[in-house]
Enzyme design. Structure first.
Site, PDB file in Angstrom:
ATOM      1  N   TRP A 225      48.549  39.682  42.957  1.00  0.00           N
ATOM      2  CA  TRP A 225      47.908  38.426  43.186  1.00  0.00           C
ATOM      3  C   TRP A 225      46.906  37.812  42.188  1.00  0.00           C
ATOM      4  CZ3 TRP A 225      42.383  38.303  43.933  1.00  0.00           C
ATOM      5  CH2 TRP A 225      41.885  37.140  44.068  1.00  0.00           C
ATOM      6  N   HIS A 226      46.476  38.756  41.271  1.00  0.00           N
ATOM      7  CA  HIS A 226      45.543  38.343  40.088  1.00  0.00           C
ATOM      8  C   HIS A 226      46.129  37.636  39.128  1.00  0.00           C
ATOM      9  CE1 HIS A 226      42.307  41.186  41.941  1.00  0.00           C
ATOM     10  NE2 HIS A 226      41.555  40.368  41.402  1.00  0.00           N
ATOM     11  N   GLY A 227      47.683  38.009  38.889  1.00  0.00           N
ATOM     12  CA  GLY A 227      48.458  37.276  37.892  1.00  0.00           C
ATOM     13  C   GLY A 227      49.579  38.081  37.375  1.00  0.00           C
TER      14      GLY A 227
END
Length: 405
Positions: A335-337
């Site tokens: 989700w962060h990247g």
């Protein structure tokens, strides 16, 4: 029209002290109304529109258009599913609507890795809004939300204090809070707490966070690149200064959002509760970015455990919980990247949660007489703190620059 919007000054949320002056002056009539037991919803909507517009005008006008398209898209999905859920409850439709709700965020997160540039769909705060939208669909599936209107959903998803910085609220809690206008005594208590959180946020972000981020962290980064040694005092400096900067900057933003929410008569939940006092990694995630960790816990971890138990995918419940931990945290990393350091960060925290559960079982069976006192508590806090700081070093992306630049 576009040229006029792009020429306007842009005010990022909580970016400067001047922003707070304008915001508090604008909220004064709303506060006066709440003091006398009246919520001026129309005025609140006007103020929210103006300040959201100022966040996404000027150089950010394309993000503003993306925000408008996104909110219309999510509102249509939520309204369609709310009406469908009143008649039927197909798991396939639920998963389809949930997937469609998450799709814009997936595209935004995948675009840099897949096509080499950011997606035009992206805007500041899309993650927080997506979690609110998906959470609303999930609560509707569970029967927790019986009735919802387009206006109420838009008011929830675009709640101005938290739109770009969180915390991630939930529709049912927000709507219940919004409907109940606080008594004069309760509102004065909220304002008192809000003032305290506001000044604490100033201390965190504009004093401590700013000082660390502008002085110590760049200095240690520069020294670490010059020395180019992975095991050095400079690298240790990068690790600790980034970890502290991340906390004070992010916690400061969250405190601002909570404070402004309180001034508006809404008790937005806290996002941080002294996380560096945690005695183990599970406690850390009960104290750090609480709204995010609880969202993943309730909607990913618990649902996976429930489904796996129901379908008997695992014979051993410890194996089940370990798999759920890894799935939960690796998804959080993605989700962060889509980068190796975010994914590794999630993997390490998942592994730490598994190791923590193993240690508690081992200690209970093999070390029942292990003392529990200030010394052992201090050691536990020290170990947890340094593990977290090490993973923050990975999370920062500095090692990517260090190794590959």
């Amino acid at each position: 029209m576009i040229n006029w919007i792009s020429s306007l000054p842009n005010f990022s949320a909580y970016g400067t002290p001047v922003y707070f002056v304008y915001l508090i002056l604008a909220l004064l009539p709303l506060g006066i109304g709440l003091y006398f037991g009246k919520r001026f919803s129309w005025y609140e909507a006007l103020v929210s529109f103006v300040f959201i517009f100022l966040m996404f005008d000027g150089s950010s006008w394309q993000q503003g258009i993306s925000l408008i398209v996104y909110v219309i898209y999510e509102t249509l999905l939520v309204m369609f599913y709310a009406r469908y859920r009143q008649r039927q409850n197909s798991a396939g439709v639920f998963y389809l609507l949930s997937g469609l709700s998450i799709l814009p965020l997936v595209i935004v997160k995948l675009s840099p890795a897949m096509v080499g540039h950011n997606s035009l769909l992206g805007f500041l705060g899309i993650s927080y809004l997506t979690f609110r939208a998906v959470g609303t669909i999930i609560e509707t599936r569970d029967g927790m939300i019986k009735e919802i209107s387009p206006w109420k959903f838009v008011r929830f998803i675009l709640f101005m204090p938290t739109i770009t910085s969180g915390p991630i609220d939930r529709y049912r809690r927000f709507e219940k809070d919004y409907r109940k206008v606080p008594s004069r005594e309760d509102y004065l208590n909220l304002v008192s707490k809000g003032i305290f959180y506001l000044f604490l946020g100033f201390l965190y972000k504009f004093v401590i966070g700013y000082f660390i981020g502008q002085n110590f962290y760049p200095f240690f980064e520069q020294q670490a690149m010059i020395n180019h040694s992975l095991f050095s005092w400079s690298m240790l400096g990068v690790m600790y200064t980034y970890g502290f900067y991340l906390f004070f900057d992010f916690a400061g933003y969250s405190l601002f959002a909570v404070a402004i929410s309180y001034f508006m008569g809404v008790q937005t939940p806290m996002n941080f509760k002294q996380p560096f006092k945690s005695k183990n990694i599970k406690e850390f995630w009960n104290r750090w970015h609480i709204s995010l960790s609880f969202w993943f816990r309730d909607y990913i971890f618990m649902r996976f455990v429930f489904m796996a138990t129901k379908k008997r995918w695992f014979k051993n419940r410890n194996t089940l919980s370990s798999t759920a931990y890894m799935l939960n945290m690796v998804l959080m990393g993605f989700w962060h990247g889509i980068t190796w350091y975010y994914i590794l960060y999630g993997f390490l925290h998942g592994f730490a949660l598994v190791a923590n559960d193993w240690w508690l079982r081992f200690k209970r069976k093999r070390l029942p007489n292990l003392p529990h006192n200030k010394l052992t508590t201090g050691i536990a806090i020290f170990v947890t703190f340094n593990f977290v700081m090490f993973t923050f070093l990975i999370f920062s992306g500095f090692l990517d620059t260090f190794f590959f630049s």
